[in-house]
Design an enzyme around this catalytic site. Structure first.
Site, PDB file in Angstrom:
ATOM      1  CG  PHE A 131      49.995  47.664  35.897  1.00 26.00           C
ATOM      2  CD1 PHE A 131      50.008  48.186  35.498  1.00 26.00           C
ATOM      3  CD2 PHE A 131      49.474  45.976  36.759  1.00 26.00           C
ATOM      4  CE1 PHE A 131      51.531  47.326  35.860  1.00 26.00           C
ATOM      5  CE2 PHE A 131      51.067  45.708  37.157  1.00 26.00           C
ATOM      6  CZ  PHE A 131      52.154  46.404  36.508  1.00 26.00           C
TER       7      PHE A 131
ATOM      8  CE  LYS B 180      39.081  41.660  36.271  1.00 30.51           C
ATOM      9  NZ  LYS B 180      39.239  41.746  37.218  1.00 30.51           N
TER      10      LYS B 180
ATOM     11  CD  GLU C 219      42.317  45.719  40.621  1.00 30.54           C
ATOM     12  OE1 GLU C 219      42.921  45.004  41.881  1.00 30.54           O
ATOM     13  OE2 GLU C 219      42.229  45.102  39.271  1.00 30.54           O
TER      14      GLU C 219
ATOM     15  CB  CYS D  87      54.525  39.784  29.714  1.00 28.41           C
ATOM     16  SG  CYS D  87      54.134  39.896  27.923  1.00 28.41           S
TER      17      CYS D  87
END
Length: 498
Positions: free
Chosen positions: A147, A171, A174, A279
């Site tokens: 995300f 992918k 969400e 990160c």
């Protein structure tokens, strides 16, 4: 309703389960995203496999031209794209534009694929024998992305995959699915054939189908270390090529000769930019000597009092930090702050008390600063992924290097010093994949490769740069002889070149 993007068009399925999409600045539901079943994911993969038959035969030059057009379209629509990111992730719009710019640098790199995919040639490896290598595409490749960078991280993957002749399944998270659909639409507008790039929204069911499906040749992942390890192990079990980037605990070493004002400015952005949801965020400042530490925490404390925290969009004067991505993540970060205080760290600035939390229903947290953190504390051992900076005190550079090398993660690190020998010693001895010298966030440019060491990376190859091209191609070596006369004798020994 946000659904999938398959075979060049948006696709929805009324029978699919859904998840809510939130605006983190409002703390309110703004939409729904459909979560694909294993069968829907399988259908998308089958479409990509069919498209590979023709896309892999397109010349590298013509693939490159489509990516050039895609880059132009992304830049022309950057305001809209940045706003989409801000509304679903929460980061301020200038930061969202920075994310898009860094992703587009990989697109620029991939546009050079006619040169990058040339392979090698050796003439006369033996008498009248030549050898050459071909960097061939793999087939259907997949990216599973987080995300925190919903545009940049996918662009670490798919531009090189597409440029080298593969088809791609994305992918995305969400939590912020809209930007992936817009990028897919812009790829189609740029001339990418249907089925070459597909977006599958979903959860674990979709991920497992990608990992198990025999038509998927390679999987690229960025996320937490436990999931990265799962992706790597399961993907490898099913015979796939896998690169899986995991968690981080990035340290900045502050030497006695460093300019504390410069360090403070660097740390404010590196620790609290994007609400610490990076990160590569610096989450630990390692001060060499108490004098350095005292000066550093004093300046940081002052700066945090005036840091502007608020919505990432729709304001006359841009804030410096937006909200965290979800309420659940906000509560998790607050839990780390409580744990750090309970474990004995000195809580100098408590982000839970920031004014914006009193006036907004969004998922806001102010910048938090701990001093006197020790290595056994959870706020040091674990990745918090929020606007929390820990200050640790050591007596020497050697102690700082030992501290960093002992940590399970080895993603990024930096040192601030005016001493060339200290920086050289640090660079040579540190067991971390990306190192900055007076650079707080040492993210490599697109033509170099991105990746950490230890439990920050699973798999042998890093992302983008030369490693990215190697990851998305397999080498085929061809040895050729055109004899003057037919060979009339049989040979039963290992062939050697003369």
């Amino acid at each position: 309703m946000i659904g999938n993007y398959i075979n060049g068009a948006r696709v929805t399925d009324d029978s699919a389960p859904t998840a809510e999409i939130f605006d983190p600045a409002l703390g309110a539901v703004t939409g729904q995203v459909q979560l694909s079943s294993a069968q829907a994911t399988r259908d998308a993969i089958a479409n990509a496999a069919k498209a590979f038959e023709t896309w892999s035969k397109i010349t590298p030059l013509n693939r490159s031209r489509i990516l050039f057009k895609f880059k132009d379209l992304m830049e022309a629509n950057i305001d809209e794209l940045a706003n989409l990111i801000s509304r679903e992730h929460g980061k301020v719009e200038s930061d969202a534009k920075g994310e898009l710019t860094r992703g587009l640098e990989v697109v620029e790199f991939a546009c050079g694929i006619p040169h990058l995919q040339k392979g090698e040639h050796s003439r006369n490896v033996g008498r009248n024998v030549d050898s050459h290598s071909l960097m061939t595409p793999l087939g259907v490749c997949a990216g599973i992305t987080p995300f925190n960078f919903p545009a940049m991280v996918p662009m670490w993957m798919f531009p090189i995959a597409l440029a080298t002749g593969n088809t791609f399944i994305l992918k995305p998270s969400e939590k912020n699915p809209s930007i992936s659909i817009r990028m897919a639409e812009l790829l189609t507008q740029a001339g990418l054939p249907d089925g070459v790039f597909n977006v599958v929204q979903g959860g674990k069911e979709s991920v497992d189908e990608i990992l198990e499906n025999c038509q998927v040749e390679a999987v690229s992942f960025v996320g937490s270390t436990p999931i990265a390890e799962y992706i790597y192990q399961k993907g490898s079990q099913y015979g796939k090529r896998v690169q899986a980037l995991g968690g981080a605990k990035n340290h900045m070493v502050v030497m006695p000769d460093a300019d504390i004002s410069q360090v403070t400015g660097a740390l404010m952005g590196a620790a609290y930019g994007s609400a610490g949801e990076r990160c590569m965020a610096i989450s630990v400042a390692v001060a060499v000597g108490d004098e350095v530490a005292d000066a550093l925490v004093a300046q940081l404390s002052d700066e945090l009092q005036t840091m502007k925290v608020g919505p990432g969009y729709g304001v006359s004067e841009e804030n410096e930090m937006g909200p965290l991505v979800t309420e659940a993540h906000l509560e998790k970060v607050k839990g780390y702050i409580a744990a750090g205080k309970a474990e004995g760290a000195t809580l100098l600035v408590d982000g839970r008390e920031h004014d914006v939390t009193k006036t907004s229903s969004g998922y806001f947290l102010g910048g938090t600063l701990f001093d006197h953190v020790s290595k056994e504390m959870s706020i040091y051992q674990e990745e918090i992924f929020g606007p929390v900076l820990c200050v640790m005190r050591v007596k020497s550079l050697d102690e700082a290097i030992g501290l960093i090398n002992d940590h399970e993660f080895g993603n990024g690190t930096s040192i601030f010093t005016q001493n060339g020998m200290a920086s050289r010693e640090f660079s040579d001895q540190i067991q971390v994949g990306m190192v900055g010298i007076n650079v707080p966030i040492p993210v490599p440019m697109a033509f170099h490769s991105f990746g950490g060491w230890k439990r920050s990376l699973f798999g042998p190859l890093h992302m983008h740069g030369s490693d990215g091209v190697r990851f998305f191609t397999r080498m085929k070596t061809i040895t050729t002889r055109w004899p003057h006369v037919s060979q009339v004798t049989s040979d039963f020994i290992m062939p050697t070149m003369k």
